[in-house]
Design a protein around this motif. Structure first.
Motif, PDB file in Angstrom:
ATOM      1  N   ILE A   7       0.831  -1.207   0.000  1.00 28.87           N
ATOM      2  CA  ILE A   7       0.000   0.000   0.000  1.00 28.87           C
ATOM      3  C   ILE A   7       0.867   1.259   0.000  1.00 28.87           C
ATOM      4  O   ILE A   7       0.508   2.279  -0.606  1.00 28.87           O
ATOM      5  CB  ILE A   7      -0.971  -0.004   1.193  1.00 28.87           C
ATOM      6  CG1 ILE A   7      -1.858  -1.254   1.152  1.00 28.87           C
ATOM      7  CG2 ILE A   7      -1.859   1.238   1.174  1.00 28.87           C
ATOM      8  CD1 ILE A   7      -2.758  -1.428   2.355  1.00 28.87           C
ATOM      9  N   CYS A   8       2.029   1.197   0.654  1.00 31.19           N
ATOM     10  CA  CYS A   8       2.914   2.364   0.714  1.00 31.19           C
ATOM     11  C   CYS A   8       3.644   2.615  -0.593  1.00 31.19           C
ATOM     12  O   CYS A   8       4.376   3.597  -0.715  1.00 31.19           O
ATOM     13  CB  CYS A   8       3.918   2.213   1.861  1.00 31.19           C
ATOM     14  SG  CYS A   8       3.201   2.564   3.475  1.00 31.19           S
ATOM     15  N   GLN A   9       3.433   1.748  -1.573  1.00 30.61           N
ATOM     16  CA  GLN A   9       3.946   2.029  -2.908  1.00 30.61           C
ATOM     17  C   GLN A   9       3.037   3.015  -3.652  1.00 30.61           C
ATOM     18  O   GLN A   9       3.336   3.423  -4.769  1.00 30.61           O
ATOM     19  CB  GLN A   9       4.110   0.726  -3.692  1.00 30.61           C
ATOM     20  CG  GLN A   9       5.255  -0.138  -3.164  1.00 30.61           C
ATOM     21  CD  GLN A   9       5.382  -1.465  -3.879  1.00 30.61           C
ATOM     22  OE1 GLN A   9       5.321  -1.520  -5.103  1.00 30.61           O
ATOM     23  NE2 GLN A   9       5.563  -2.536  -3.132  1.00 30.61           N
ATOM     24  N   SER A  10       1.936   3.384  -3.013  1.00 26.12           N
ATOM     25  CA  SER A  10       1.068   4.447  -3.540  1.00 26.12           C
ATOM     26  C   SER A  10       1.229   5.690  -2.676  1.00 26.12           C
ATOM     27  O   SER A  10       1.520   5.595  -1.471  1.00 26.12           O
ATOM     28  CB  SER A  10      -0.401   4.004  -3.513  1.00 26.12           C
ATOM     29  OG  SER A  10      -0.882   3.922  -2.182  1.00 26.12           O
ATOM     30  N   ALA A  11       1.048   6.854  -3.263  1.00 25.30           N
ATOM     31  CA  ALA A  11       1.168   8.113  -2.515  1.00 25.30           C
ATOM     32  C   ALA A  11       0.132   8.169  -1.399  1.00 25.30           C
ATOM     33  O   ALA A  11       0.420   8.634  -0.285  1.00 25.30           O
ATOM     34  CB  ALA A  11       0.987   9.295  -3.470  1.00 25.30           C
ATOM     35  N   GLU A  12      -1.075   7.660  -1.684  1.00 27.31           N
ATOM     36  CA  GLU A  12      -2.143   7.672  -0.677  1.00 27.31           C
ATOM     37  C   GLU A  12      -1.759   6.825   0.531  1.00 27.31           C
ATOM     38  O   GLU A  12      -2.035   7.187   1.681  1.00 27.31           O
ATOM     39  CB  GLU A  12      -3.437   7.138  -1.296  1.00 27.31           C
ATOM     40  CG  GLU A  12      -4.065   8.048  -2.343  1.00 27.31           C
ATOM     41  CD  GLU A  12      -3.441   7.911  -3.729  1.00 27.31           C
ATOM     42  OE1 GLU A  12      -3.933   8.564  -4.658  1.00 27.31           O
ATOM     43  OE2 GLU A  12      -2.454   7.138  -3.872  1.00 27.31           O
ATOM     44  N   LEU A  54       0.248   6.368   6.292  1.00 25.89           N
ATOM     45  CA  LEU A  54       1.228   5.865   7.264  1.00 25.89           C
ATOM     46  C   LEU A  54       1.816   7.010   8.074  1.00 25.89           C
ATOM     47  O   LEU A  54       1.971   6.908   9.301  1.00 25.89           O
ATOM     48  CB  LEU A  54       2.341   5.103   6.543  1.00 25.89           C
ATOM     49  CG  LEU A  54       3.398   4.485   7.478  1.00 25.89           C
ATOM     50  CD1 LEU A  54       2.812   3.307   8.259  1.00 25.89           C
ATOM     51  CD2 LEU A  54       4.629   4.023   6.703  1.00 25.89           C
ATOM     52  N   LEU A  55       2.140   8.111   7.404  1.00 32.34           N
ATOM     53  CA  LEU A  55       2.747   9.251   8.099  1.00 32.34           C
ATOM     54  C   LEU A  55       1.748   9.966   8.996  1.00 32.34           C
ATOM     55  O   LEU A  55       2.137  10.636   9.960  1.00 32.34           O
ATOM     56  CB  LEU A  55       3.341  10.224   7.076  1.00 32.34           C
ATOM     57  CG  LEU A  55       4.541   9.666   6.281  1.00 32.34           C
ATOM     58  CD1 LEU A  55       4.938  10.621   5.177  1.00 32.34           C
ATOM     59  CD2 LEU A  55       5.717   9.392   7.210  1.00 32.34           C
ATOM     60  N   LYS A  56       0.440   9.828   8.698  1.00 33.21           N
ATOM     61  CA  LYS A  56      -0.588  10.432   9.560  1.00 33.21           C
ATOM     62  C   LYS A  56      -0.656   9.743  10.913  1.00 33.21           C
ATOM     63  O   LYS A  56      -1.006  10.356  11.924  1.00 33.21           O
ATOM     64  CB  LYS A  56      -1.959  10.314   8.888  1.00 33.21           C
ATOM     65  CG  LYS A  56      -2.301  11.419   7.916  1.00 33.21           C
ATOM     66  CD  LYS A  56      -3.743  11.201   7.426  1.00 33.21           C
ATOM     67  CE  LYS A  56      -4.117  12.204   6.357  1.00 33.21           C
ATOM     68  NZ  LYS A  56      -5.493  11.936   5.867  1.00 33.21           N
ATOM     69  N   HIS A  57      -0.364   8.439  10.936  1.00 34.36           N
ATOM     70  CA  HIS A  57      -0.475   7.670  12.177  1.00 34.36           C
ATOM     71  C   HIS A  57       0.724   7.972  13.076  1.00 34.36           C
ATOM     72  O   HIS A  57       1.877   7.848  12.660  1.00 34.36           O
ATOM     73  CB  HIS A  57      -0.521   6.176  11.857  1.00 34.36           C
ATOM     74  CG  HIS A  57      -1.018   5.331  12.992  1.00 34.36           C
ATOM     75  ND1 HIS A  57      -0.352   5.242  14.207  1.00 34.36           N
ATOM     76  CD2 HIS A  57      -2.113   4.527  13.099  1.00 34.36           C
ATOM     77  CE1 HIS A  57      -1.018   4.422  15.014  1.00 34.36           C
ATOM     78  NE2 HIS A  57      -2.094   3.986  14.358  1.00 34.36           N
ATOM     79  N   SER A  79       8.470  10.554   0.036  1.00 35.00           N
ATOM     80  CA  SER A  79       7.657  11.375   0.955  1.00 35.00           C
ATOM     81  C   SER A  79       8.480  12.006   2.062  1.00 35.00           C
ATOM     82  O   SER A  79       7.956  12.320   3.135  1.00 35.00           O
ATOM     83  CB  SER A  79       6.556  10.498   1.571  1.00 35.00           C
ATOM     84  OG  SER A  79       5.770   9.889   0.572  1.00 35.00           O
ATOM     85  N   ALA A  80       9.768  12.203   1.818  1.00 38.81           N
ATOM     86  CA  ALA A  80      10.670  12.664   2.884  1.00 38.81           C
ATOM     87  C   ALA A  80      10.714  14.182   2.967  1.00 38.81           C
ATOM     88  O   ALA A  80      11.664  14.824   2.522  1.00 38.81           O
ATOM     89  CB  ALA A  80      12.060  12.094   2.670  1.00 38.81           C
ATOM     90  N   THR A  81       9.668  14.769   3.544  1.00 38.70           N
ATOM     91  CA  THR A  81       9.695  16.202   3.842  1.00 38.70           C
ATOM     92  C   THR A  81      10.671  16.438   5.000  1.00 38.70           C
ATOM     93  O   THR A  81      11.040  15.493   5.705  1.00 38.70           O
ATOM     94  CB  THR A  81       8.301  16.688   4.244  1.00 38.70           C
ATOM     95  OG1 THR A  81       7.913  16.008   5.452  1.00 38.70           O
ATOM     96  CG2 THR A  81       7.273  16.409   3.151  1.00 38.70           C
ATOM     97  N   PRO A  82      11.110  17.690   5.231  1.00 36.88           N
ATOM     98  CA  PRO A  82      12.027  17.951   6.349  1.00 36.88           C
ATOM     99  C   PRO A  82      11.494  17.448   7.690  1.00 36.88           C
ATOM    100  O   PRO A  82      12.256  16.916   8.514  1.00 36.88           O
ATOM    101  CB  PRO A  82      12.167  19.483   6.338  1.00 36.88           C
ATOM    102  CG  PRO A  82      11.947  19.850   4.899  1.00 36.88           C
ATOM    103  CD  PRO A  82      10.918  18.897   4.391  1.00 36.88           C
ATOM    104  N   SER A  83      10.189  17.585   7.906  1.00 35.36           N
ATOM    105  CA  SER A  83       9.631  17.125   9.185  1.00 35.36           C
ATOM    106  C   SER A  83       9.667  15.600   9.286  1.00 35.36           C
ATOM    107  O   SER A  83       9.902  15.045  10.370  1.00 35.36           O
ATOM    108  CB  SER A  83       8.194  17.630   9.344  1.00 35.36           C
ATOM    109  OG  SER A  83       7.363  17.126   8.309  1.00 35.36           O
TER     110      SER A  83
END
Length: 406
Positions: A299-304, A309-312, A345-349
């Motif tokens: 599932i993490c191979q999709s942007a959604e 995952l990062l929301k949790h 999906s590696a934003t600075p945060s």
């Protein structure tokens, strides 16, 4: 007491025990029914144990003459404590089953027929195969396919649930399973989805376990056409934790469905990521954890999926924690998940969060232990991607900094 000699032709060639229900297979060799059924149906062999010839048919023909000889021998040797075994119950045949199915027209007759079918299926595997060849799966599927949108008559729901239970009990062949799912409009899958939505806990579990078997035997075509409601209901079964079997079947069904991009997005939108992370937090069973990590990776191979995952709050932490704690395969999947996050999906945060949660330290540890070359290569690539932010951080223990790939 003199030793009793059993005539060699009374002995089953497989078990070397005296036959009680001798049957002859298509190669002309006679075996005890119980043992040859285990060989053909449980062990899934398609050859004769003695001649090694391919079985042109799985029909088992009772050897009545030999059975009577064995019974007579038992009677003659009764004084030695040998008991005469009873004559086996006659096996069901295809015309008998076809007649039974044709008579099941009204709801009352259907329930009566279902009880008879359940009794037949519980007797032996030969009955199950005979029932399959006589069209029983199609009959049961037709009951399950009746829409729940119409007003239920008394007993209608129990009839449907009984049919589903028997259909799962039949343990259909691959051909039988493919026939159920072969419909171009996925009618039967939609019927099982309705069962998952409205059925009892037991029926929902049966629906998932049957779907797992169907997906394993199916071509990709019907799986590609799965609707959003299907994913919603499978994820709900996971969330409800009905039973260990239902949970594992749900995971396996989703793993079968999510190699394709559209299905990954639907699974993410159904809330699969949050449920999987919550389950991983409490799960220690090896195979279940592996399936959860496989599914998270898909599932993490999709942007959604990555967004969810990062929301949790515990998403990255639990994935990192499972590295080196489940299995080699589990570690590879967990690192692959982190690789997808780091690369896309590696934003600075997010980069800072991975550092503060100990993800970077765990990746450095991976480079020091034996966990597979693919896992090490991905861990090394992640560390190189964000080396500027991580390399000099005090969050990485000194004993692991020597592993950091400069």
């Amino acid at each position: 007491m003199d030793e009793i000699q059993v005539p060699p032709y009374f002995i089953c060639p497989i078990s070397l025990e005296m036959m009680k229900d001798p049957v002859t297979i298509s190669t002309g060799i006679t075996y005890d029914r119980e043992n040859i059924e285990k060989w053909i149906f449980l062990a899934k062999n398609n050859t004769c144990p003695v001649t090694k010839q391919f079985l042109t048919s799985i029909e088992l023909t009772p050897n009545i003459t030999l059975r009577r000889l064995i019974q007579s021998w038992c009677t003659l040797n009764a004084s030695y404590g040998i008991e005469r075994f009873p004559t086996p119950k006659p096996q069901v045949n295809k015309p008998q089953i076809i007649k039974l199915l044709k008579e099941a027209k009204s709801p009352e007759m259907q329930m009566k027929t279902l009880k008879t079918l359940r009794s037949m299926a519980s007797e032996n595997d030969a009955n199950k195969r005979c029932m399959e060849s006589a069209g029983t799966p199609e009959f049961l599927a037709s009951i399950i396919n009746i829409s729940n949108e119409v007003p239920d008559e008394e007993g209608f729901t129990s009839t449907k649930e009984e049919a589903l239970s028997i259909l799962y009990q039949l343990k259909l062949s691959e051909h039988g399973l493919r026939s159920l799912i072969a419909s171009g409009n996925n009618e039967f899958i939609e019927s099982l989805t309705r069962v998952m939505q409205r059925g009892s806990y037991e029926s929902r579990a049966y629906a998932l376990m049957l779907m797992k078997d169907m997906f394993e035997a199916s071509t990709p075509t019907p799986i590609l056409g799965l609707k959003q409601e299907f994913f919603t209901q499978v994820v709900q079964v996971l969330r409800d934790e009905i039973s260990q079997k239902a949970t594992k079947a749900s995971l396996q069904v989703l793993v079968q469905a999510c190699p394709w991009g559209r299905n990954r997005v639907k699974a993410a939108e159904a809330g699969a990521i949050r449920v999987l992370v919550d389950l991983l937090l409490d799960s220690s069973e090896k195979r279940a954890c592996e399936l959860m990590l496989i599914l998270l990776d898909q599932i993490c191979q999709s942007a959604e999926g990555r967004v969810e995952l990062l929301k949790h709050a515990g998403g990255l932490a639990i994935v990192s924690k499972k590295i080196l704690r489940v299995s080699k395969a589990g570690s590879e999947r967990a690192i692959k998940i982190l690789h997808s996050i780091s690369k896309f999906s590696a934003t600075p945060s997010v980069v800072q969060e991975m550092l503060s949660l100990g993800v970077v330290a765990k990746l450095c540890l991976v480079l020091q232990v034996d966990c597979g070359s693919k896992a090490k290569d991905r861990a090394r690539e992640i560390l190189k991607l964000h080396g500027k932010a991580w390399r000099s951080s005090p969050c990485v223990p000194m004993n692991l900094k020597s592993s950091y790939p400069f």
